[in-house]
Design a protein around this motif. Structure first.
Motif, mmCIF file in Angstrom:
data_model
loop_
_atom_site.group_PDB
_atom_site.id
_atom_site.type_symbol
_atom_site.label_atom_id
_atom_site.label_comp_id
_atom_site.label_asym_id
_atom_site.label_seq_id
_atom_site.Cartn_x
_atom_site.Cartn_y
_atom_site.Cartn_z
ATOM 1 N N THR A 94 0.812 -1.218 0.000
ATOM 2 C CA THR A 94 0.000 0.000 0.000
ATOM 3 C C THR A 94 0.843 1.265 0.000
ATOM 4 O O THR A 94 0.437 2.266 -0.539
ATOM 5 N N GLY A 95 1.988 1.228 0.602
ATOM 6 C CA GLY A 95 2.734 2.472 0.764
ATOM 7 C C GLY A 95 1.953 3.386 1.698
ATOM 8 O O GLY A 95 0.830 3.056 2.097
ATOM 9 N N ILE A 96 2.514 4.457 2.058
ATOM 10 C CA ILE A 96 1.845 5.328 3.018
ATOM 11 C C ILE A 96 2.254 6.773 2.751
ATOM 12 O O ILE A 96 3.345 7.023 2.280
ATOM 13 N N GLU A 97 1.327 7.682 3.001
ATOM 14 C CA GLU A 97 1.691 9.093 2.920
ATOM 15 C C GLU A 97 1.664 9.659 4.333
ATOM 16 O O GLU A 97 0.967 9.135 5.196
ATOM 17 N N ARG A 98 2.406 10.703 4.554
ATOM 18 C CA ARG A 98 2.373 11.334 5.881
ATOM 19 C C ARG A 98 1.683 12.677 5.735
ATOM 20 O O ARG A 98 2.011 13.458 4.847
ATOM 21 N N ILE A 119 9.358 13.780 9.210
ATOM 22 C CA ILE A 119 10.009 13.122 8.077
ATOM 23 C C ILE A 119 11.303 13.859 7.740
ATOM 24 O O ILE A 119 12.343 13.243 7.500
ATOM 25 N N GLU A 120 11.240 15.195 7.769
ATOM 26 C CA GLU A 120 12.457 15.975 7.517
ATOM 27 C C GLU A 120 13.469 15.755 8.630
ATOM 28 O O GLU A 120 14.676 15.674 8.392
ATOM 29 N N PHE A 121 12.959 15.636 9.862
ATOM 30 C CA PHE A 121 13.860 15.399 10.999
ATOM 31 C C PHE A 121 14.549 14.045 10.857
ATOM 32 O O PHE A 121 15.733 13.898 11.162
ATOM 33 N N GLU A 122 13.787 13.081 10.343
ATOM 34 C CA GLU A 122 14.375 11.750 10.120
ATOM 35 C C GLU A 122 15.534 11.856 9.132
ATOM 36 O O GLU A 122 16.573 11.222 9.299
ATOM 37 N N ARG A 123 15.357 12.691 8.089
ATOM 38 C CA ARG A 123 16.437 12.891 7.116
ATOM 39 C C ARG A 123 17.630 13.569 7.773
ATOM 40 O O ARG A 123 18.774 13.260 7.478
ATOM 41 N N SER A 162 -3.931 6.704 14.021
ATOM 42 C CA SER A 162 -2.832 7.374 13.325
ATOM 43 C C SER A 162 -2.094 8.321 14.261
ATOM 44 O O SER A 162 -0.880 8.450 14.205
ATOM 45 N N GLY A 163 -2.856 8.994 15.108
ATOM 46 C CA GLY A 163 -2.252 9.924 16.058
ATOM 47 C C GLY A 163 -1.320 9.198 17.015
ATOM 48 O O GLY A 163 -0.227 9.672 17.340
ATOM 49 N N ILE A 164 -1.756 8.012 17.466
ATOM 50 C CA ILE A 164 -0.936 7.228 18.386
ATOM 51 C C ILE A 164 0.340 6.769 17.672
ATOM 52 O O ILE A 164 1.432 6.798 18.233
ATOM 53 N N GLU A 165 0.178 6.379 16.405
ATOM 54 C CA GLU A 165 1.363 5.971 15.636
ATOM 55 C C GLU A 165 2.337 7.127 15.495
ATOM 56 O O GLU A 165 3.546 6.952 15.568
ATOM 57 N N THR A 251 3.753 14.019 11.921
ATOM 58 C CA THR A 251 2.768 13.800 10.855
ATOM 59 C C THR A 251 2.095 12.446 11.079
ATOM 60 O O THR A 251 2.596 11.623 11.847
ATOM 61 N N MET A 252 0.980 12.258 10.411
ATOM 62 C CA MET A 252 0.240 10.999 10.596
ATOM 63 C C MET A 252 0.249 10.179 9.325
ATOM 64 O O MET A 252 0.180 10.732 8.224
ATOM 65 N N PRO A 253 0.315 8.860 9.471
ATOM 66 C CA PRO A 253 0.282 8.024 8.269
ATOM 67 C C PRO A 253 -1.123 8.010 7.672
ATOM 68 O O PRO A 253 -2.108 7.982 8.391
#
Ligand code: SF4
Length: 294
Positions: A94-98, A119-123, A162-165, A251-253
């Motif tokens: 499925t892939g996922i968007e944030r 996501i930017e922080f992960e980078r 999603s919020g919990i994730e 962000t949320m998935p």
């Protein structure tokens, strides 16, 4: 049934691209010497010329591409085909968007250089990221000593699976960041909601040195000189504020639109899809069949 397109190139888009000319030594400079007259392409012209490669536009069937392609990617006699392929199981990746449920601009994203998404922080944390794994602020390259993570602390938003994730992801990133910078202080802003608190407790061992602040974010403002961020939040009716060198927005998935469309076509329950497990019984074609996971 799958459609396999022929690989013989016919449908080139019309890409007008002029042939580049090779530079030559001016005539007056050729007198009394044996200097090379043809000067070749400039770098810019060489790149433009290289981009013309295979922009034949209308295929003439000259076969040059066939001769040049060692990978056998071009098959002249191939036609479009519809193939029936029988499989035991299907895996739909499925892939996922944030996504940021409240527009992130509300918290200064895009305006304040030191407000980034998770996501930017992960980078930033990644060894093959833009800073080679060094945790530094985008604005001035300084190593931050205090970072705030915002887990969409609006009163009614972000209270979902999603919020919990997104909270778990934030905790994970916070711990990675703490490993990179000695003495880094991290505050986690999250809604005063039982599900979030439960998730926080579940991660108890991991969140050492991370202080949780419960309540809705009311504003994030930038300090003009330092580009630090002032975060204001509502704690049991009291407005509190603290200053951070960076702010990370969680962000949320979310399932991408094309996957939602695919689910409709295949008659798949989206809730199953969100969990990443899809029973084949969900497919019309397989009703009554053996229960499998795909
Ligand atoms: S190189 Fe020749 S055969 Fe290949 S796409 Fe261009 S015109 Fe067609």
């Amino acid at each position: 049934m799958v459609e396999e397109k022929k690989r013989y190139i016919l449908e080139f888009p019309d890409i007008p691209a002029e042939r580049q000319s090779v530079q030559e030594l001016p005539v007056e400079e050729r007198v009394d010497n044996f200097n090379e007259v043809s000067l070749g392409f400039t770098e810019d012209a060489a790149v433009k010329e290289a981009k013309r490669c295979l922009s034949c536009r209308r295929c003439l069937g000259c076969g040059l591409c066939l001769a040049e392609c060692d990978e056998d990617a071009i098959v002249f006699e191939q036609a479009d085909e519809k193939l029936d392929i029988c499989v035991d199981s299907m895996i739909i990746t499925t892939g996922i968007e944030r996504v940021c449920p409240p527009p992130p601009e509300r918290f200064g994203y895009g305006r304040y250089a030191n407000v980034v998404t998770d996501i930017e922080f992960e980078r930033i944390l990644s060894d093959n990221g833009p800073y080679g794994g060094l945790l530094i602020r985008p604005f001035d390259g300084e190593i931050p000593k205090k970072i705030g993570f915002v887990c969409w602390a609006d009163n009614n938003e972000g209270i979902s699976e999603s919020g919990i994730e997104s909270l778990s992801y934030a905790i994970h990133e916070a711990m990675l960041a703490k490993r990179k910078v000695d003495g880094l202080e991290i505050s986690l802003f999250l809604p005063d909601n039982n599900d979030y608190i439960k998730e926080l407790k579940r991660n108890d061992g991991k969140v050492l040195g991370v202080s949780a602040k419960k309540g809705g974010i009311t504003a994030i403002k930038e300090v003009q000189e330092s580009k630090n961020l002032i975060v204001q939040w509502d704690e049991n009716g009291d407005v509190r504020e603290d200053e951070f060198e960076m702010v990370v927005l969680a962000t949320m998935p979310e399932l991408p639109t094309y996957i939602i469309e695919l689910a409709k076509k295949l008659n798949i329950n989206l809730e199953d899809m969100k969990k990443g497990i899809i029973s084949l019984e969900a497919f019309d074609i397989n009703k009554g069949g053996r229960r499998n996971h795909a």
